[in-house]
Design an enzyme around this catalytic site. Structure first.
Site, PDB file in Angstrom:
ATOM      1  N   ASN A 107      -1.641   0.258   6.915  1.00 57.45           N
ATOM      2  CA  ASN A 107      -1.128  -1.000   7.474  1.00 57.45           C
ATOM      3  C   ASN A 107      -0.284  -1.783   6.463  1.00 57.45           C
ATOM      4  O   ASN A 107      -0.227  -3.009   6.498  1.00 57.45           O
ATOM      5  CB  ASN A 107      -2.275  -1.827   8.052  1.00 57.45           C
ATOM      6  CG  ASN A 107      -3.320  -2.174   7.006  1.00 57.45           C
ATOM      7  OD1 ASN A 107      -3.156  -1.851   5.829  1.00 57.45           O
ATOM      8  ND2 ASN A 107      -4.387  -2.828   7.410  1.00 57.45           N
TER       9      ASN A 107
ATOM     10  N   HIS B 287      -1.871  -5.422   1.758  1.00 58.34           N
ATOM     11  CA  HIS B 287      -3.127  -6.148   1.574  1.00 58.34           C
ATOM     12  C   HIS B 287      -2.780  -7.584   1.243  1.00 58.34           C
ATOM     13  O   HIS B 287      -1.870  -7.826   0.451  1.00 58.34           O
ATOM     14  CB  HIS B 287      -3.951  -5.559   0.415  1.00 58.34           C
ATOM     15  CG  HIS B 287      -5.055  -6.491   0.004  1.00 58.34           C
ATOM     16  ND1 HIS B 287      -6.259  -6.531   0.661  1.00 58.34           N
ATOM     17  CD2 HIS B 287      -5.104  -7.486  -0.922  1.00 58.34           C
ATOM     18  CE1 HIS B 287      -7.011  -7.495   0.132  1.00 58.34           C
ATOM     19  NE2 HIS B 287      -6.330  -8.092  -0.832  1.00 58.34           N
TER      20      HIS B 287
ATOM     21  N   LYS C 231       0.822  -1.207   0.000  1.00 58.23           N
ATOM     22  CA  LYS C 231       0.000   0.000   0.000  1.00 58.23           C
ATOM     23  C   LYS C 231       0.859   1.261   0.000  1.00 58.23           C
ATOM     24  O   LYS C 231       2.078   1.200   0.227  1.00 58.23           O
ATOM     25  CB  LYS C 231      -0.916  -0.030   1.235  1.00 58.23           C
ATOM     26  CG  LYS C 231      -1.866  -1.228   1.263  1.00 58.23           C
ATOM     27  CD  LYS C 231      -2.817  -1.134   2.446  1.00 58.23           C
ATOM     28  CE  LYS C 231      -3.728  -2.338   2.515  1.00 58.23           C
ATOM     29  NZ  LYS C 231      -4.743  -2.193   3.587  1.00 58.23           N
TER      30      LYS C 231
ATOM     31  N   PHE D 233     -15.303   5.422   7.138  1.00 57.43           N
ATOM     32  CA  PHE D 233     -13.892   5.639   6.800  1.00 57.43           C
ATOM     33  C   PHE D 233     -13.581   5.394   5.326  1.00 57.43           C
ATOM     34  O   PHE D 233     -12.438   5.544   4.909  1.00 57.43           O
ATOM     35  CB  PHE D 233     -12.987   4.762   7.685  1.00 57.43           C
ATOM     36  CG  PHE D 233     -13.219   3.277   7.554  1.00 57.43           C
ATOM     37  CD1 PHE D 233     -12.711   2.553   6.479  1.00 57.43           C
ATOM     38  CD2 PHE D 233     -13.961   2.583   8.518  1.00 57.43           C
ATOM     39  CE1 PHE D 233     -12.922   1.183   6.357  1.00 57.43           C
ATOM     40  CE2 PHE D 233     -14.178   1.204   8.404  1.00 57.43           C
ATOM     41  CZ  PHE D 233     -13.653   0.510   7.315  1.00 57.43           C
TER      42      PHE D 233
ATOM     43  N   TYR E  68     -12.574  -3.002  -2.194  1.00 58.86           N
ATOM     44  CA  TYR E  68     -13.031  -2.828  -0.814  1.00 58.86           C
ATOM     45  C   TYR E  68     -14.554  -2.718  -0.745  1.00 58.86           C
ATOM     46  O   TYR E  68     -15.084  -1.937   0.045  1.00 58.86           O
ATOM     47  CB  TYR E  68     -12.358  -1.597  -0.193  1.00 58.86           C
ATOM     48  CG  TYR E  68     -10.882  -1.821   0.135  1.00 58.86           C
ATOM     49  CD1 TYR E  68     -10.458  -2.969   0.795  1.00 58.86           C
ATOM     50  CD2 TYR E  68      -9.926  -0.867  -0.195  1.00 58.86           C
ATOM     51  CE1 TYR E  68      -9.121  -3.176   1.091  1.00 58.86           C
ATOM     52  CE2 TYR E  68      -8.578  -1.062   0.109  1.00 58.86           C
ATOM     53  CZ  TYR E  68      -8.192  -2.219   0.755  1.00 58.86           C
ATOM     54  OH  TYR E  68      -6.864  -2.425   1.066  1.00 58.86           O
TER      55      TYR E  68
ATOM     56  N   ARG F 164      -1.186 -14.000   5.223  1.00 57.30           N
ATOM     57  CA  ARG F 164      -2.032 -13.364   6.246  1.00 57.30           C
ATOM     58  C   ARG F 164      -1.324 -13.408   7.596  1.00 57.30           C
ATOM     59  O   ARG F 164      -1.365 -12.437   8.350  1.00 57.30           O
ATOM     60  CB  ARG F 164      -3.388 -14.084   6.374  1.00 57.30           C
ATOM     61  CG  ARG F 164      -4.349 -13.884   5.217  1.00 57.30           C
ATOM     62  CD  ARG F 164      -4.923 -12.516   5.100  1.00 57.30           C
ATOM     63  NE  ARG F 164      -5.876 -12.143   6.130  1.00 57.30           N
ATOM     64  CZ  ARG F 164      -6.653 -11.064   6.057  1.00 57.30           C
ATOM     65  NH1 ARG F 164      -6.607 -10.253   5.001  1.00 57.30           N
ATOM     66  NH2 ARG F 164      -7.472 -10.750   7.029  1.00 57.30           N
TER      67      ARG F 164
ATOM     68  N   GLU G 158      -9.355 -11.647  -6.735  1.00 54.08           N
ATOM     69  CA  GLU G 158      -8.451 -10.489  -6.678  1.00 54.08           C
ATOM     70  C   GLU G 158      -7.346 -10.588  -7.734  1.00 54.08           C
ATOM     71  O   GLU G 158      -6.972  -9.586  -8.351  1.00 54.08           O
ATOM     72  CB  GLU G 158      -7.867 -10.341  -5.269  1.00 54.08           C
ATOM     73  CG  GLU G 158      -8.944  -9.929  -4.260  1.00 54.08           C
ATOM     74  CD  GLU G 158      -8.437  -9.777  -2.833  1.00 54.08           C
ATOM     75  OE1 GLU G 158      -9.149  -9.145  -2.036  1.00 54.08           O
ATOM     76  OE2 GLU G 158      -7.351 -10.298  -2.501  1.00 54.08           O
TER      77      GLU G 158
ATOM     78  N   THR H  74      -5.299  -6.560  11.179  1.00 53.30           N
ATOM     79  CA  THR H  74      -5.550  -5.336  10.407  1.00 53.30           C
ATOM     80  C   THR H  74      -4.999  -4.084  11.085  1.00 53.30           C
ATOM     81  O   THR H  74      -4.383  -3.242  10.427  1.00 53.30           O
ATOM     82  CB  THR H  74      -7.084  -5.169  10.203  1.00 53.30           C
ATOM     83  OG1 THR H  74      -7.603  -6.388   9.668  1.00 53.30           O
ATOM     84  CG2 THR H  74      -7.395  -4.013   9.265  1.00 53.30           C
TER      85      THR H  74
ATOM     86  N   ARG I  18       2.767  -5.773   9.635  1.00 55.88           N
ATOM     87  CA  ARG I  18       1.993  -4.610  10.097  1.00 55.88           C
ATOM     88  C   ARG I  18       2.495  -4.118  11.449  1.00 55.88           C
ATOM     89  O   ARG I  18       2.558  -2.913  11.691  1.00 55.88           O
ATOM     90  CB  ARG I  18       0.505  -4.967  10.129  1.00 55.88           C
ATOM     91  CG  ARG I  18      -0.093  -5.040   8.709  1.00 55.88           C
ATOM     92  CD  ARG I  18      -1.436  -5.717   8.703  1.00 55.88           C
ATOM     93  NE  ARG I  18      -2.162  -5.493   7.445  1.00 55.88           N
ATOM     94  CZ  ARG I  18      -3.307  -6.087   7.135  1.00 55.88           C
ATOM     95  NH1 ARG I  18      -3.852  -6.957   7.978  1.00 55.88           N
ATOM     96  NH2 ARG I  18      -3.909  -5.826   5.986  1.00 55.88           N
TER      97      ARG I  18
HETATM   98  P1  IDP Z   1      -7.600  -6.725   6.102  1.00 58.08           P
HETATM   99  O1  IDP Z   1      -6.809  -5.786   5.216  1.00 58.08           O
HETATM  100  O2  IDP Z   1      -6.829  -7.123   7.328  1.00 58.08           O
HETATM  101  O3  IDP Z   1      -8.160  -7.905   5.342  1.00 58.08           O
HETATM  102  P2  IDP Z   1     -10.276  -5.543   6.038  1.00 58.08           P
HETATM  103  O4  IDP Z   1     -11.268  -5.530   7.152  1.00 58.08           O
HETATM  104  O5  IDP Z   1     -10.567  -6.375   4.840  1.00 58.08           O
HETATM  105  O6  IDP Z   1      -8.842  -5.904   6.680  1.00 58.08           O
HETATM  106  O7  IDP Z   1     -10.103  -4.026   5.598  1.00 58.08           O
HETATM  107  C1  IDP Z   1      -9.456  -3.684   4.406  1.00 58.08           C
HETATM  108  C2  IDP Z   1      -8.637  -2.446   4.644  1.00 58.08           C
HETATM  109  O8  IDP Z   1      -9.498  -1.342   4.949  1.00 58.08           O
HETATM  110  C3  IDP Z   1      -7.687  -2.523   5.826  1.00 58.08           C
HETATM  111  O9  IDP Z   1      -6.492  -3.212   5.538  1.00 58.08           O
HETATM  112  C4  IDP Z   1      -7.448  -1.056   6.138  1.00 58.08           C
HETATM  113  O10 IDP Z   1      -6.514  -0.457   5.237  1.00 58.08           O
HETATM  114  C5  IDP Z   1      -8.849  -0.488   5.868  1.00 58.08           C
HETATM  115  N1  IDP Z   1      -9.636  -0.432   7.113  1.00 58.08           N
HETATM  116  C6  IDP Z   1     -10.262  -1.460   7.742  1.00 58.08           C
HETATM  117  N2  IDP Z   1     -10.899  -1.049   8.862  1.00 58.08           N
HETATM  118  C7  IDP Z   1     -10.669   0.289   8.935  1.00 58.08           C
HETATM  119  C8  IDP Z   1     -11.058   1.319   9.886  1.00 58.08           C
HETATM  120  O11 IDP Z   1     -11.746   1.075  10.876  1.00 58.08           O
HETATM  121  N3  IDP Z   1     -10.619   2.585   9.610  1.00 58.08           N
HETATM  122  C9  IDP Z   1      -9.861   2.895   8.520  1.00 58.08           C
HETATM  123  N4  IDP Z   1      -9.480   1.977   7.615  1.00 58.08           N
HETATM  124  C10 IDP Z   1      -9.867   0.686   7.820  1.00 58.08           C
HETATM  125 MG    MG Z   2      -9.615  -7.959   3.892  1.00 61.95          MG
END
Ligand code: IDP
Ligand code: MG
Length: 139
Positions: free
Chosen positions: A112, A115, A9, A57, A49, A85, A126, A91, A102
């Protein structure tokens, strides 16, 4: 053998840690079978997403994800989805343990670093979203 989709990212690019992250993935025994740098736009963020489109957000997430180009990769290896993962960590970078990507390089829940596909099925869709078949070089 399994494939997974990984994206480094904008914070990985801005912090100059892309190489270190790629090195961790390679050291875990994963093969890079596709890699390219691209600039995301809102349309592809809405697809990638889709599960967050209605979240408060989301707008900020799109701004962040489009703030620099990103590095997209397809990795191949045994249990590739789960391996990446677990290397990535949870996350929220603030809650991610040291030793995870992360935990070591991330800033917060949004920025973070990485992805990684969350299942074999997600990985398949994907990979199709970001790569043509001709861009993958499996041995
Ligand atoms: P993941 O990346 O660990 O699979 P997901 O829930 O799929 O987590 O969320 C995708 C991405 O969206 C996260 O990696 C992060 O960049 C962003 N994200 C998730 N939750 C939040 C939040 O509460 N605030 C801001 N960004 C978020
Ligand atoms: Mg995810």
């Amino acid at each position: 053998m399994e494939r997974t989709f990984v994206m480094l990212k904008p914070d990985a690019i801005k912090k100059d840690v892309a190489g270190e992250v790629i090195s961790r993935l390679e050291k875990a025994g994963l093969e890079i079978i596709g890699m390219k740098m691209i600039k995301l736009d809102e349309k592809i963020c809405r697809e990638h997403y889709a599960h967050h489109v209605d979240k408060p957000f989301f707008k900020g997430l799109v701004e962040f994800m489009c703030s620099t180009p990103v590095i997209c990769m397809v990795l191949e290896g045994e249990n590739a989805v789960e391996v990446v993962r677990s290397l990535a960590g949870p996350t929220d970078s603030k809650k991610a343990p040291k030793g995870t990507i992360r935990g070591d390089f991330g800033t917060d829940v949004q920025a973070n670093i990485i992805h990684a596909s969350d299942s074999r099925e997600t990985a398949e869709s994907e990979i199709k979203r970001f790569f043509k078949k001709s861009e993958l070089f499996s041995q």
